[in-house]
Motif scaffolding. Structure first.
Motif: not given
Length: 241
Positions: A142-144, A167-172
């Motif tokens: 929920g954070v941009s 690779g470090k984090a996945d986003f949506r």
């Protein structure tokens, strides 16, 4: 040919101890600005000491190798230590010093007297690189977040939304995969499947219908898009890597 069409000025530093070199480069930068239809701002430095004390934001630095007291190679080592985030283009009339300049991570070389075609080509290469640094908006819990395009490994369709893997984090993102190619740099990203967009700078290998990334992730390339993808990858590898 790179055309930035940006309201943000392209900031070029000039570090050379000779005024006539500054004047010649300024004339060429004004011409580059008109031809490429982009605002160009230049900041002048007349010695290594002046440059190393400065805190200006630059996109690229034109750095003379042959300067009194501290030459451009020594300056380059100091800039490396300071982890500057701009590209360095070396100005030199001596090809025998190219090898030294490679050690400091010089991005390009332009011979002196400054050649217009070579300077324009070098600035175009910097501009191309800057496109991949353009940030995109993604979400996690929920954070941009704003992340540079070059950090993206691949994008995967997830129903009407998308997942962005770095690779470090996945986003949506609620943006559908069909909309992503309108925002991404098409020289770097390729939609290889109805469900995947891949960053060609992260490709390690292609085997039949599978693309293996440097992260060891494997994504599909459709049979119909395999040949166009390979052509695009060769173009990327030879011109933009």
């Amino acid at each position: 040919m790179a055309v930035r069409n940006s309201t943000k000025a392209f900031v070029v530093g000039i570090c050379d101890d000779e005024m006539h070199i500054h004047d010649a480069i300024k004339d060429l930068l004004n011409e580059y600005s008109a031809v490429r239809k982009t605002a160009v701002k230049y900041i002048q430095y007349f010695s290594a000491a002046e440059l190393l004390k400065a805190t200006d934001h630059l996109d690229v630095l034109l750095l003379d190798i042959e300067m009194p007291e501290v030459d451009g190679i020594e300056v380059g080592y100091e800039l490396q230590k300071n982890k500057v985030d701009y590209r360095v283009i070396m100005l030199t009339a001596r090809e025998d010093r190219y090898r030294e300049a490679f050690r400091i991570g010089a991005f390009r070389f332009v011979p002196k007297p400054v050649d217009k075609a070579e300077l324009f080509a070098a600035l175009d290469d910097v501009s191309d690189h800057m496109v991949s640094l353009k940030e995109v908006t993604v979400y996690r819990d929920g954070v941009s977040y704003q992340i540079p395009q070059e950090d993206i490994l691949y994008i995967e369709a997830n129903k009407s939304a998308t997942l962005i893997f770095t690779g470090k984090a996945d986003f949506r993102s609620e943006k559908p995969i069909s909309s992503w190619m309108e925002e991404l740099d098409e020289r770097v990203f390729f939609q290889c499947h109805k469900s995947y967009i891949v960053n060609m700078g992260k490709v390690e290998d292609v085997d039949k219908n599978v693309i293996r990334l440097v992260s060891n992730d494997k994504i599909l390339v459709s049979r119909r898009l395999r040949a166009p993808f390979l052509r695009a990858f060769v173009t990327y590898d030879t011109k933009h890597r």
